[in-house]
Design an enzyme around this catalytic site. Structure first.
Site: not given
Length: 389
Positions: A158, A251, A275
Site C-alpha cells: 500500500t 495498491k 483507500h
C-alpha cells in the site's frame, strides 16, 4: 438474523449498523473529511450507462478469470482490512475461510487481528499479504520472510498512506487503537448486547483482542497502525522487490502518469484505489481514474479497482473499462459483523449472482466479452479494448 432475508449489499450495511456500536460501525463505514470521495466512489458508477447487446445465447455464463496466473471463480476479490476483530471474534479467520469456499482471493492486512501464520493455515484459496512498511529504520525483511514461509501467493504494498487522514467520525467518537473504553463506547455497547457478548467471548482482557497468544495484542495493533502512516519511496519499493520473489501488487494508484514508474519498479499488478475515500477527501473516484490507467498500462500489468462496488452492475462496468477484477472491503466487513463466515459467504454469493445476471442481460457470456462498447462515460465517448481475460 436469517441471512437469506438480506438480498443486497445495502441490506448488510443496514444490519451491521444495527448490530455494531456506533464508534465501531463508523470506523468501518466512515471516510475522510466531508466524505465526498467516499460518496463519489459509489455515485460515479451510477453515472455510467450500460448498453446491452441482444442476439446472444447466454444460457451459459462464465465469471471465472485468472488473477496473477491463478484461476478464480469470479472477478471479485477481498480487500485487505485491518482490525476485523472489532466486527466479529473470528475476524480474518472467517474471511479467509469464506474466500476459499467461494474460490476467490483474500488479502490479509498487516494490521490483522490474528497472526498471519494462523490465517494462512485456514485459507484454502489464493491469498495475498498486504504490507505496510515498518516504521523508522526497521526493514521489512522479517515480516516478508514470515509471509513467504506461510505460503502467501502475492504481496500487496500500500502506497497511499503517507500521513494521518482526517476522519471526523473517529474524532467525534474518540476512537483509537488500542481500543479505548470511553463513556461513549460503553453507552453504545450497552445498546448492542450481542456485539458485546461476541467481543467478550473472543477475549478482551490482558491488553489483547483475545487471551489466545495467536491473537495480536492491542499494543501491537497500535504500533502496526503507526507504521502505516508514512510515505513509501521508490528505493523502498526496490528493496521490497528484491526481498519478495512472488508477484508484487501496488495498491493506491490514481495517477496514470505514475504507472510507468511502478512498472519499472517491478509491479506485476496495480490497484486503482483511493483507500475507500478514507485518506484525501475530494480525491478522484476510482472508476473515473481507471480508464486512463488501463490505457497507459496497456496489458503490461494486471489492473484492479476498489472503492464503491455495491452491485453486480458495478463489477461489469469496471471490467468493461479494463479492470481485470475488483476488490471489496466494507461490504464483506458488514457481512462478517452480521453473520461471521456465513455472512461473508452470503455477500460474495449476492455479488456473484448480480454480476452473472448483469452479464446475461448485457449479452456477455464471458468476462472477455466485456469492453468499452458496453458503457458510456459521462460526457465522454467509448472505444473497444482488446480481450485480456
Amino acid at each position: 438474523m436469517k441471512l437469506e432475508r438480506l438480498i443486497n449489499l445495502a441490506d448488510f450495511e443496514s444490519a451491521a449498523r444495527k448490530r455494531l456500536p456506533r464508534p465501531v460501525f463508523d470506523v468501518i463505514a466512515g471516510g475522510a473529511g466531508d466524505e465526498t470521495t467516499l460518496d463519489w466512489n459509489s455515485s460515479a458508477f451510477s453515472r455510467i450507462r450500460l448498453h446491452p447487446r441482444s442476439l446472444v445465447d447466454i444460457r451459459e455464463i462464465d465469471l471465472a478469470t485468472t488473477i496473477l496466473g491463478t484461476k478464480t471463480s469470479m472477478p471479485i476479490l477481498l480487500d485487505p482490512a485491518g482490525y476485523q476483530r472489532m466486527a466479529h471474534r473470528d475476524a480474518e479467520l472467517a474471511v479467509a475461510r469464506a474466500a476459499g469456499a467461494a474460490g476467490t482471493v483474500f488479502a490479509l492486512s498487516t494490521v490483522s487481528s490474528y497472526q498471519l501464520e494462523d490465517v494462512s493455515r485456514v485459507a484454502s484459496g489464493p491469498k495475498w499479504f498486504q504490507l505496510y512498511l515498518p516504521p523508522g529504520d526497521r526493514g521489512p525483511e522479517k515480516i516478508l520472510g514470515r509471509a513467504a514461509a506461510a505460503g502467501f501467493d502475492a504481496l500487496c504494498l500500500t502506497v497511499d498512506t503517507p500521513t494521518k487522514a482526517l476522519r471526523e467520525r473517529d474524532t467525534r467518537n474518540k476512537f483509537s487503537v488500542p481500543l479505548s473504553v470511553t463513556p461513549h463506547l460503553v453507552a453504545q455497547t450497552a445498546m448492542r448486547p450481542r456485539w458485546a457478548v461476541d467481543f467478550v467471548r473472543g477475549g478482551v482482557g490482558r491488553g489483547t483482542f483475545g487471551f489466545n497468544k495467536k491473537v495480536l495484542s492491542m499494543n501491537d495493533a497500535g504500533n502496526a497502525l503507526s507504521s502505516a502512516l508514512r510515505p513509501v519511496t521508490p528505493e523502498e519499493i526496490r528493496l521490497v522487490r528484491r526481498l519478495w520473489d512472488g508477484p508484487l501488487v501496488i495498491k493506491g494508484v490514481l495517477r496514470a502518469d505514475q504507472c510507468e514508474t511502478f512498472l519499472n519498479l517491478g509491479a506485476d499488478a496495480l490497484v486503482v484505489s483511493n483507500h475507500g475515500g478514507r485518506q484525501l477527501d475530494t480525491a478522484v473516484s476510482t472508476v473515473e481514474a481507471l480508464p486512463r490507467i488501463v490505457d497507459i498500462v496497456r496489458g503490461r500489468a494486471e489492473v484492479y479497482l476498489d472503492g464503491g462496488i455495491r452491485r453486480g452492475t458495478d463489477v461489469v462496468k469496471a471490467v468493461a473499462l479494463g479492470a481485470r477484477a475488483v476488490l471489496i472491503g466494507r461490504p464483506y466487513l458488514y457481512g462478517l459483523a452480521v453473520g461471521g463466515e456465513a455472512g461473508v459467504r452470503r455477500v460474495l454469493e449476492i455479488l456473484y449472482d448480480e454480476t452473472e445476471n448483469a452479464m446475461g442481460l448485457l449479452g456477455a457470456r464471458r468476462l472477455c466479452d466485456l469492453d468499452r462498447s458496453f458503457v458510456t462515460l459521462p460526457h465522454e465517448g467509448w472505444t473497444d479494448t482488446p480481450c485480456s481475460h
